[in-house]
Scaffold this active site. Structure first.
Site, PDB file in Angstrom:
ATOM      1  N   TRP A  49      -4.138  11.379   2.443  1.00 22.86           N
ATOM      2  CA  TRP A  49      -3.587  11.780   1.147  1.00 22.86           C
ATOM      3  C   TRP A  49      -4.208  10.976   0.004  1.00 22.86           C
ATOM      4  CZ3 TRP A  49      -0.439   9.883  -2.868  1.00 22.86           C
ATOM      5  CH2 TRP A  49       0.266  10.839  -3.596  1.00 22.86           C
ATOM      6  N   ASP A  50      -4.332   9.663   0.189  1.00 21.85           N
ATOM      7  CA  ASP A  50      -4.918   8.790  -0.837  1.00 21.85           C
ATOM      8  C   ASP A  50      -6.338   9.226  -1.179  1.00 21.85           C
ATOM      9  OD1 ASP A  50      -3.164   7.298   1.143  1.00 21.85           O
ATOM     10  OD2 ASP A  50      -3.157   5.878  -0.530  1.00 21.85           O
ATOM     11  N   THR A  51      -7.115   9.437  -0.123  1.00 23.74           N
ATOM     12  CA  THR A  51      -8.516   9.790  -0.308  1.00 23.74           C
ATOM     13  C   THR A  51      -8.665  11.124  -1.020  1.00 23.74           C
ATOM     14  OG1 THR A  51      -9.144   8.553   1.663  1.00 23.74           O
ATOM     15  CG2 THR A  51     -10.692  10.226   0.885  1.00 23.74           C
TER      16      THR A  51
END
Length: 605
Positions: free
Chosen positions: A190-192
């Protein structure tokens, strides 16, 4: 900068089984925020992700004791990204912040993180453990995979960020709203995905070095989660770099180029002038008869598709379904990789409300029956050759044909492999349909236990369950199987009539036997979606087998193969265009809209 009344900053702490640390983390977070924000200028949200320990109880107690603390609870695990997204949607702040609850990143950097967004200079901010001069000292089992992953993201996804997975990020609410609907992952990736999409959207993204010290052991499974993140990386690369370029025009052009290359290669050992001359002398009356025979198979295709859908609980008219099959097969002629199959799922969805998973399951069932029938027909011919002591001729024809080189042998190997897979699939479907056991979810759990894995399991369970219904009903199985046999017998008869139009000197039994084998192997070989409609693959396999097993020359065999395939394709195109007009369906619109179909949409049905 002055603050107005109300929450300006929302800090979200993603928590999964953090009973031992969550109270201390919340306390230290509040203390850090009070150092540069007014008391009512922030909130701390515990995004509790289906915990199995006392975390929910502790979070409730903390929220009751301090009105700046909130607890967002989930009964089931959403995944790290899913928990963050849910909490951010409920947050009140204009600046949205999150960091890992182990506080591996020094909270002395919190003010810099928040102010980079509050100042309006940046839309998204992230801490970094890998910027020059501030590289984290990490154990090899965590540092090496992190390095490799970030290098892949930078190279494959063209990201300028050095550390995509550092759990210390912030964004403006406007940036969150602009990005979140496009972010598909709900766990570690999700962060990426957020950072990459932010850069692709033209948002201002900043990365600054932080002091970072690993606390305890990572919750990332270095086999399961790294594998999952790798698949997500490929998915995002496809969506951002490849999918936008796959327009109907590009697909059609690519298909034409593949066919042109195949023809160019064939021209090195085939005299196309002689082939054209052979085609010109074909009996037009017999070609007309072949056309009529082929037309008879199309209502049967609609009838078979009706039976398959009926087993899935959908009752539709044969005429409508015949039209849908026409349109989808037309799509397969002009689009590579059998793109027309998705178009059929689109048609039955938008015209009759049949969910996408059921639409694709019905296609899978139909395809399995096709492959099983073709494998059975070619196998029956081989048994006949073996019984008559002529099996050696088949092997010689496929391996030593001067005309086709290795084409015949390659086609036979592909056909054999596809046939075995089809037979195995049917056996598996029938046996699993008669069993109460469900091995899909347990198998996927070995790779992923997060919400992404559960979503995949839900889709596959519905998909396989639909296919099992067809395989589990003996009457439906027999009826669909019998219809499939009739459809392909008519297809073979068309090829035999076309070949007869060239006045070949073969007795009827030999003509039919060779056509059954050549058509079956040719269609099995073109299952590999290299060119639209299998153009080139079918002709090569058909010619190699025909020349190897009969005294027919190369020019005649190839001419018959080209005419046979062309006749069938013309009927398909005419029927497809007519069906598009009757159903008011645009092929280009269908291609564009089916490109937007994803797992989430399927699950919402």
């Amino acid at each position: 900068m002055t603050d107005s009344d109300g929450v300006r900053v929302s800090v979200v702490l993603p928590a999964y089984n953090e009973a031992a640390t969550i109270e201390d983390t919340v306390g230290r977070t509040i203390a850090a925020l009070e150092g540069f924000l007014p008391r009512n200028g922030f909130e701390v949200i515990v995004a509790e992700d289906g915990c199995e320990d006392r975390t929910p109880e502790i979070a409730d107690r903390l929220a009751a004791a301090d009105d700046r603390v909130r607890h967002v609870h989930s009964d089931e695990r959403l995944g790290r990204g899913g928990a963050l997204e849910r909490a951010f949607r409920e947050a009140d702040g204009d600046v949205l912040v999150y960091f890992d609850t182990d506080l591996a990143t020094d909270l002395d950097h919190l003010e810099e993180l928040v102010e980079s967004i509050r100042s309006g200079e940046y839309d998204v901010a992230t801490g970094s453990r890998w910027m020059p001069g501030r590289e984290a000292d990490r154990p090899a089992k965590r540092g090496v995979p992190s390095r490799v992953f970030n290098l892949l993201v930078r190279g494959v996804l063209r990201s300028d960020v050095r550390d995509h997975q550092c759990g210390f990020k912030a964004m403006s609410r406007d940036a969150f709203r602009a990005l979140i609907d496009d972010v598909e992952d709900d766990h570690w990736f999700w962060d990426t995905e957020l950072l990459v999409r932010a850069q692709r959207s033209g948002l201002a993204v900043t990365e600054f070095p932080v002091n970072w010290e690993p606390k305890g052991d990572t919750k990332v499974d270095l086999v399961r989660d790294v594998f999952g993140m790798g698949s997500q990386l490929l998915r995002l690369w496809w969506q951002l770099s490849v999918q936008p370029r796959i327009t109907p025009r590009a697909s059609f052009t690519a298909g034409l180029l593949l066919v042109a290359v195949a023809v160019a290669l064939m021209s090195t050992y085939i005299d196309f002038g002689a082939v054209i001359a052979e085609m010109r002398r074909a009996d037009t009356t017999l070609l007309a008869v072949a056309t009529v025979v082929y037309l008879l198979s199309w209502p049967l295709r609609g009838y078979r598709y009706r039976d398959i859908l009926r087993e899935l609980g959908f009752t539709e008219r044969t005429g409508f379904l015949t039209g849908a099959v026409f349109v989808s097969q037309t799509g397969n002629l002009v689009l590579p990789a059998r793109g027309g199959d998705a178009i059929r799922a689109y048609i039955v969805k938008v015209r009759r409300g049949i969910p996408y998973p059921s639409g694709f399951a019905s296609l899978a069932a139909e395809r399995v029956f096709d492959l099983l029938t073709l494998a059975g027909l070619s196998g029956a011919v081989l048994v006949g050759y073996a019984a008559s002591g002529r099996l050696g001729e088949v092997v010689t024809a496929l391996t030593d044909s001067e005309t086709a080189g290795n084409a015949g042998w390659t086609a036979a190997l592909v056909a054999m492999g596809v046939g075995l897979v089809a037979v195995g699939a049917v056996i598996g479907i029938v046996l699993s349909a008669r069993s109460d056991s469900n091995h899909i979810r347990s198998a996927i759990a070995r790779v992923s236990t997060d919400s992404y894995g559960k979503a995949v399991a839900d889709v596959l369970e519905r998909f396989v369950g639909d296919v099992q219904r067809v395989g589990g009903d003996p009457i439906a199985f027999s009826r669909v199987g019998a219809t499939s046999v009739v459809i392909w017998v008519l297809d073979v008869l068309v090829a035999a009539i076309v070949l007869a139009a060239f006045t070949v000197e073969l007795d009827t039994i030999t003509l039919l036997a060779v056509c059954f084998f050549a058509v079956s192997v040719g269609n099995l070989a073109k299952v590999i979606p290299i060119s639209p409609g299998g153009i080139g693959l079918y002709e090569g396999a058909f010619t190699a087998i025909m020349v190897g097993l009969t005294p027919i020359g190369v020019s005649t065999a190839l001419g018959a193969a080209v005419l046979d395939h062309a006749l069938k394709n013309v009927v398909t195109l005419v029927g497809g265009v007519g069906s598009m007009l009757a159903l008011n369906v645009s092929l280009t619109t269908a291609v564009e809209e089916t490109a937007d179909v994803n797992e989430t949409e399927a699950l919402q049905e």
